[in-house]
Design a protein around this motif. Sequence first.
Motif, PDB file in Angstrom:
ATOM      1  N   ASP A  33       0.826  -1.202   0.000  1.00 52.61           N
ATOM      2  CA  ASP A  33       0.000   0.000   0.000  1.00 52.61           C
ATOM      3  C   ASP A  33       0.865   1.260   0.000  1.00 52.61           C
ATOM      4  O   ASP A  33       0.575   2.226  -0.712  1.00 52.61           O
ATOM      5  CB  ASP A  33      -0.955   0.012   1.191  1.00 52.61           C
ATOM      6  CG  ASP A  33      -2.096  -0.984   1.043  1.00 52.61           C
ATOM      7  OD1 ASP A  33      -2.308  -1.491  -0.082  1.00 52.61           O
ATOM      8  OD2 ASP A  33      -2.772  -1.253   2.047  1.00 52.61           O
ATOM      9  N   THR A  57      -8.724   4.043  -1.538  1.00 48.44           N
ATOM     10  CA  THR A  57      -9.478   3.815  -0.306  1.00 48.44           C
ATOM     11  C   THR A  57     -10.733   2.990  -0.574  1.00 48.44           C
ATOM     12  O   THR A  57     -11.198   2.279   0.316  1.00 48.44           O
ATOM     13  CB  THR A  57      -9.845   5.137   0.395  1.00 48.44           C
ATOM     14  OG1 THR A  57     -10.587   5.963  -0.509  1.00 48.44           O
ATOM     15  CG2 THR A  57      -8.596   5.866   0.869  1.00 48.44           C
ATOM     16  N   GLU A  60     -10.253  -0.391   0.211  1.00 52.52           N
ATOM     17  CA  GLU A  60      -9.920  -0.548   1.627  1.00 52.52           C
ATOM     18  C   GLU A  60      -8.424  -0.716   1.863  1.00 52.52           C
ATOM     19  O   GLU A  60      -7.979  -1.480   2.717  1.00 52.52           O
ATOM     20  CB  GLU A  60     -10.722  -1.696   2.249  1.00 52.52           C
ATOM     21  CG  GLU A  60     -12.212  -1.437   2.192  1.00 52.52           C
ATOM     22  CD  GLU A  60     -13.044  -2.503   2.864  1.00 52.52           C
ATOM     23  OE1 GLU A  60     -12.486  -3.353   3.587  1.00 52.52           O
ATOM     24  OE2 GLU A  60     -14.271  -2.485   2.664  1.00 52.52           O
ATOM     25  N   ARG A  61      -7.655   0.048   1.106  1.00 50.30           N
ATOM     26  CA  ARG A  61      -6.202   0.067   1.289  1.00 50.30           C
ATOM     27  C   ARG A  61      -5.841   1.070   2.381  1.00 50.30           C
ATOM     28  O   ARG A  61      -6.630   1.945   2.721  1.00 50.30           O
ATOM     29  CB  ARG A  61      -5.506   0.383  -0.020  1.00 50.30           C
ATOM     30  CG  ARG A  61      -5.676  -0.733  -1.041  1.00 50.30           C
ATOM     31  CD  ARG A  61      -4.918  -0.417  -2.309  1.00 50.30           C
ATOM     32  NE  ARG A  61      -4.958  -1.497  -3.251  1.00 50.30           N
ATOM     33  CZ  ARG A  61      -4.002  -2.413  -3.394  1.00 50.30           C
ATOM     34  NH1 ARG A  61      -2.948  -2.389  -2.607  1.00 50.30           N
ATOM     35  NH2 ARG A  61      -4.097  -3.342  -4.307  1.00 50.30           N
ATOM     36  N   ASP A  62      -4.645   0.959   2.897  1.00 54.60           N
ATOM     37  CA  ASP A  62      -4.207   1.721   4.068  1.00 54.60           C
ATOM     38  C   ASP A  62      -3.453   2.997   3.672  1.00 54.60           C
ATOM     39  O   ASP A  62      -2.309   2.931   3.232  1.00 54.60           O
ATOM     40  CB  ASP A  62      -3.308   0.818   4.918  1.00 54.60           C
ATOM     41  CG  ASP A  62      -2.866   1.459   6.210  1.00 54.60           C
ATOM     42  OD1 ASP A  62      -3.335   2.565   6.544  1.00 54.60           O
ATOM     43  OD2 ASP A  62      -2.017   0.846   6.897  1.00 54.60           O
ATOM     44  N   ASN A  64      -2.316   5.027   5.700  1.00 54.24           N
ATOM     45  CA  ASN A  64      -1.308   5.240   6.734  1.00 54.24           C
ATOM     46  C   ASN A  64      -0.208   4.173   6.710  1.00 54.24           C
ATOM     47  O   ASN A  64       0.550   4.043   7.673  1.00 54.24           O
ATOM     48  CB  ASN A  64      -1.976   5.274   8.113  1.00 54.24           C
ATOM     49  CG  ASN A  64      -2.830   6.518   8.281  1.00 54.24           C
ATOM     50  OD1 ASN A  64      -2.337   7.629   8.159  1.00 54.24           O
ATOM     51  ND2 ASN A  64      -4.105   6.326   8.525  1.00 54.24           N
ATOM     52  N   ALA A  65      -0.119   3.441   5.616  1.00 58.84           N
ATOM     53  CA  ALA A  65       0.940   2.432   5.495  1.00 58.84           C
ATOM     54  C   ALA A  65       2.300   3.133   5.536  1.00 58.84           C
ATOM     55  O   ALA A  65       2.437   4.277   5.114  1.00 58.84           O
ATOM     56  CB  ALA A  65       0.770   1.664   4.188  1.00 58.84           C
ATOM     57  N   THR A  72       5.118   7.563   6.682  1.00 54.47           N
ATOM     58  CA  THR A  72       3.959   7.441   5.808  1.00 54.47           C
ATOM     59  C   THR A  72       4.155   8.345   4.592  1.00 54.47           C
ATOM     60  O   THR A  72       5.029   9.220   4.596  1.00 54.47           O
ATOM     61  CB  THR A  72       2.669   7.878   6.526  1.00 54.47           C
ATOM     62  OG1 THR A  72       2.777   9.277   6.837  1.00 54.47           O
ATOM     63  CG2 THR A  72       2.416   7.059   7.782  1.00 54.47           C
TER      64      THR A  72
END
Length: 96
Positions: A33, A57, A60-62, A64-65, A72
């Motif tokens: 991500d 998003t 549903e990817r992050d 804040n990875a 980040t």
Amino acid sequence: MKKDKQKVIDDVWTEDHIRSFLDFRPHDGSNEDFHILQKAYQSMRADDFELFVSMFTGQERDVNATGRDGRTVLAIVGEHRKGTPYAEILKAAGAA
């Protein structure tokens, strides 16, 4: 010597081109991500990046990875002089 190709400026990106960034994969073992989001930031204008982040998003990817150094994409963007619009897009998507 003459250049073979001229630099393309203000190329219009299609939704398919923007969506194609969701398929990028890291080759160095970094977080997928983070890698995808960073590549999009490095490659896109703010308007295209905003559309990309909504696609990102939506899967549903992050946002804040973190990368291998623990930062980040938002932290990286914050260090760049022209990063403010990108930072706002990331924050609106839930980046902290």
